[in-house]
Enzyme design. Structure first.
Site, PDB file in Angstrom:
ATOM      1  N   ARG A   1      39.259  64.179  67.771  1.00  0.00           N
ATOM      2  CA  ARG A   1      39.034  62.840  68.338  1.00  0.00           C
ATOM      3  C   ARG A   1      37.573  62.447  68.207  1.00  0.00           C
ATOM      4  O   ARG A   1      37.246  61.295  67.927  1.00  0.00           O
ATOM      5  CB  ARG A   1      39.449  62.823  69.816  1.00  0.00           C
ATOM      6  CG  ARG A   1      40.957  62.814  70.001  1.00  0.00           C
ATOM      7  CD  ARG A   1      41.320  63.133  71.441  1.00  0.00           C
ATOM      8  NE  ARG A   1      40.700  62.175  72.359  1.00  0.00           N
ATOM      9  CZ  ARG A   1      40.389  62.442  73.622  1.00  0.00           C
ATOM     10  NH1 ARG A   1      40.637  63.639  74.142  1.00  0.00           N
ATOM     11  NH2 ARG A   1      39.841  61.528  74.371  1.00  0.00           N
TER      12      ARG A   1
ATOM     13  N   ASP B   1      43.965  71.275  73.415  1.00  0.00           N
ATOM     14  CA  ASP B   1      42.963  70.247  73.720  1.00  0.00           C
ATOM     15  C   ASP B   1      41.680  70.483  72.939  1.00  0.00           C
ATOM     16  O   ASP B   1      41.047  69.540  72.460  1.00  0.00           O
ATOM     17  CB  ASP B   1      42.649  70.204  75.227  1.00  0.00           C
ATOM     18  CG  ASP B   1      41.506  69.237  75.513  1.00  0.00           C
ATOM     19  OD1 ASP B   1      41.701  68.037  75.297  1.00  0.00           O
ATOM     20  OD2 ASP B   1      40.412  69.687  75.900  1.00  0.00           O
TER      21      ASP B   1
ATOM     22  N   LYS C   1      43.237  70.895  81.228  1.00  0.00           N
ATOM     23  CA  LYS C   1      42.335  72.024  81.464  1.00  0.00           C
ATOM     24  C   LYS C   1      42.323  72.412  82.952  1.00  0.00           C
ATOM     25  O   LYS C   1      42.249  73.586  83.302  1.00  0.00           O
ATOM     26  CB  LYS C   1      40.924  71.677  80.991  1.00  0.00           C
ATOM     27  CG  LYS C   1      40.810  71.699  79.462  1.00  0.00           C
ATOM     28  CD  LYS C   1      39.488  71.146  78.960  1.00  0.00           C
ATOM     29  CE  LYS C   1      39.473  69.635  79.009  1.00  0.00           C
ATOM     30  NZ  LYS C   1      38.438  68.984  78.210  1.00  0.00           N
TER      31      LYS C   1
ATOM     32  N   SER D   1      43.623  65.217  78.388  1.00  0.00           N
ATOM     33  CA  SER D   1      42.601  66.206  78.037  1.00  0.00           C
ATOM     34  C   SER D   1      41.960  66.794  79.294  1.00  0.00           C
ATOM     35  O   SER D   1      41.835  68.011  79.450  1.00  0.00           O
ATOM     36  CB  SER D   1      41.548  65.530  77.152  1.00  0.00           C
ATOM     37  OG  SER D   1      40.417  66.342  76.998  1.00  0.00           O
TER      38      SER D   1
ATOM     39  N   HIS E   1      36.076  67.407  89.381  1.00  0.00           N
ATOM     40  CA  HIS E   1      35.569  67.220  88.018  1.00  0.00           C
ATOM     41  C   HIS E   1      34.940  65.844  87.918  1.00  0.00           C
ATOM     42  O   HIS E   1      35.434  64.885  88.483  1.00  0.00           O
ATOM     43  CB  HIS E   1      36.737  67.345  87.031  1.00  0.00           C
ATOM     44  CG  HIS E   1      36.344  67.185  85.599  1.00  0.00           C
ATOM     45  ND1 HIS E   1      35.753  68.188  84.880  1.00  0.00           N
ATOM     46  CD2 HIS E   1      36.447  66.138  84.754  1.00  0.00           C
ATOM     47  CE1 HIS E   1      35.512  67.769  83.652  1.00  0.00           C
ATOM     48  NE2 HIS E   1      35.924  66.517  83.544  1.00  0.00           N
TER      49      HIS E   1
HETATM   50  N1  URA Z   1      36.341  64.915  78.912  1.00  0.00           N
HETATM   51  C1  URA Z   1      37.381  65.628  78.451  1.00  0.00           C
HETATM   52  O1  URA Z   1      37.542  66.790  78.805  1.00  0.00           O
HETATM   53  N2  URA Z   1      38.240  65.048  77.619  1.00  0.00           N
HETATM   54  C2  URA Z   1      38.123  63.776  77.211  1.00  0.00           C
HETATM   55  O2  URA Z   1      38.953  63.305  76.464  1.00  0.00           O
HETATM   56  C3  URA Z   1      37.030  63.041  77.684  1.00  0.00           C
HETATM   57  C4  URA Z   1      36.158  63.646  78.537  1.00  0.00           C
END
Ligand code: URA
Ligand code: CA
Length: 442
Positions: free
Chosen positions: A167, A160, A186, A182, A81
């Site tokens: 956020r 999330d 995932k 976060s 990622h």
């Molecule tokens: N990418 C995400 O998935 N979450 C975040 O908080 C920041 C970047």
């Protein structure tokens, strides 16, 4: 348990208990807690932080707030990622190469928003390519081919989704525990058992300074350790686009040309660096040099390109693009941007270049905008290069002359030239893993 006492504890800078974290994450996922109380708690977390135990607990609870995939892919499910770059097509280079070396890459990618490109948008520039696949379909593709790149499943980490949206509008994005949980929630929900994260640093990155990026990386590695899923983080610069191509079909073309062995450069170097760490995490390479050598071999033998073809075919796309990149969508207006003075390219505003491509139609302003796969540009100069009047700095691939003119203006103002020589930009600063932090000078 009541939410006011949870907010009160974090306001007083106390560590939240497992039960308190579970309570508010469930309340976020099932809608039982209102936005204003969640927003107050998020701000208290943003201001007072969370320790590693709290952050690991938050990650796990958010992962478990929806479906938890346990895919049987015939090996350890690997994932990679990036925290968001421009001209960053490492996934399309490394997924087939890691697969050719025996890895099982189950990659869920996002769509582009703002100045950063999205991997699934890039793949959709290949005729017929399907990126929204049923779970059993993409799991069997990973099992048979070794790699599959799809959009994020809708039912993963719903807590999330809710918290991230809040956020975004409450000034609480820039919090290391909130970002780390976060991102990793995932990944863990999608079944990834070993993860390589590319943490971008620089202006326009989520983490603008190196110490901030290191802190985020070390936090994510610690969470992985606590939850028994190895996480390695590569800290890489985003001073300028990683590859020379920016735009969806153009980036697919560049990835194919790297897999064909025709193109060298930073995109390939960073992709191989990340891929070699994935192979190490999977126990398929004994060290970074071994992983890189295996991937180089997969380029030379054509095994990597063959994997990409197999993946494209399995996802309904036309694999012939791998032998003939002219089958990709092409823009009608192709024109050069030339230097008017001499000088060294000293500064590139990566965000502005990403935005220039977005304005040409390569990206979205809003979630449901339709993108133009053909448009974008190819940079011919990198930071440190000497440019003389008349040299081609960049080639535009535009939908029409007006959009080309606008792009030329935007790209020119994103570049700074200096009369004195400047060094090339750093690609990778450090590698953070369970073994510690290692400086890397690539
Ligand atoms: N990418 C995400 O998935 N979450 C975040 O908080 C920041 C970047
Ligand atoms: Ca452990």
């Amino acid at each position: 348990m009541d939410i006011l006492s949870v907010i009160e504890h974090k306001k007083q800078n106390k560590s939240l208990t497992k039960e308190e974290i579970r309570f508010f994450v469930h309340g976020a996922a099932d809608g039982s807690l209102p936005d204003y109380q969640l927003a107050a708690l998020l701000m208290a977390i943003r201001l007072n932080g969370m320790d590693l135990d709290e952050t690991a607990c938050l990650t796990w609870e958010m992962a478990q707030s929806g479906a938890m995939l346990e895919p049987d892919v015939g090996g350890l499910p690997l994932d990679k990622h990036s925290t968001g770059g421009v001209g960053d097509t490492t996934t399309l280079v490394l997924a087939p190469l890691v697969a050719a070396c025996g890895g099982k890459v189950l990659k869920m990618s996002g769509r582009g928003l703002g100045h950063t490109g999205g991997t699934v948008d890039k793949l959709e520039s290949i005729e017929g390519m399907q990126v929204e696949l049923a779970e059993d379909t993409f799991v069997s593709i990973v099992k048979e081919v070794g790699c599959c790149v799809v959009g994020q499943s809708k039912n993963l980490a719903p807590a999330d989704k809710r918290l991230y949206a809040l956020r975004d509008v409450t000034g609480t994005v820039d919090s290391v525990p909130l970002i780390a949980s976060s991102i990793l929630s995932k990944k863990f929900a999608s079944g990834a058992k070993a993860i390589v994260l590319d943490v971008k640093v620089g202006s326009g990155a989520l983490m603008p300074t190196l110490p901030d990026a290191m802190h985020l990386a070390q936090t994510m590695v610690e969470i992985g350790k606590r939850l028994n899923r190895p996480v390695s983080c590569v800290i890489s610069g985003m001073e300028e686009p990683l590859g020379s191509h920016v735009g969806n079909a153009l980036e697919v073309k560049e990835a194919i040309e790297i897999l064909q062995g025709k193109v060298e450069g930073p995109l390939k170097d960073v992709a191989l660096f990340l891929g070699s760490r994935m192979l190490m995490n999977a126990g398929l390479a004994k060290d970074g040099a071994d992983g890189t050598a295996q991937m180089e071999k997969a380029i030379c033998s054509g095994a990597g390109l063959k994997k990409f073809k197999e993946m494209i075919a399995a996802q309904g796309g036309n694999p012939k693009v791998c032998d003939d990149v002219s089958l990709l969508p092409a823009a009608p207006v192709i024109c050069p941007v030339c230097a008017t003075e001499s000088g060294y390219l000293s500064k590139t505003d990566g965000v502005a270049l990403g935005l220039a491509a977005q304005k040409m139609g390569a990206g979205r302003m809003k979630k449901d905008d339709v993108i133009d796969p053909a448009v974008g540009f190819v940079m011919h100069k990198r930071i440190g290069d000497l440019v003389k009047p008349g040299d081609v700095i960049c080639t535009l691939h535009a939908r029409d002359a007006a959009s080309a003119r606008q792009a030329e203006e935007n790209i020119r103002s994103a570049l700074t030239f200096s009369p004195a020589p400047v060094p090339a930009a750093r690609l990778i600063y450090a590698l953070v893993s369970e073994q510690g932090t290692e400086n890397v000078n690539l």
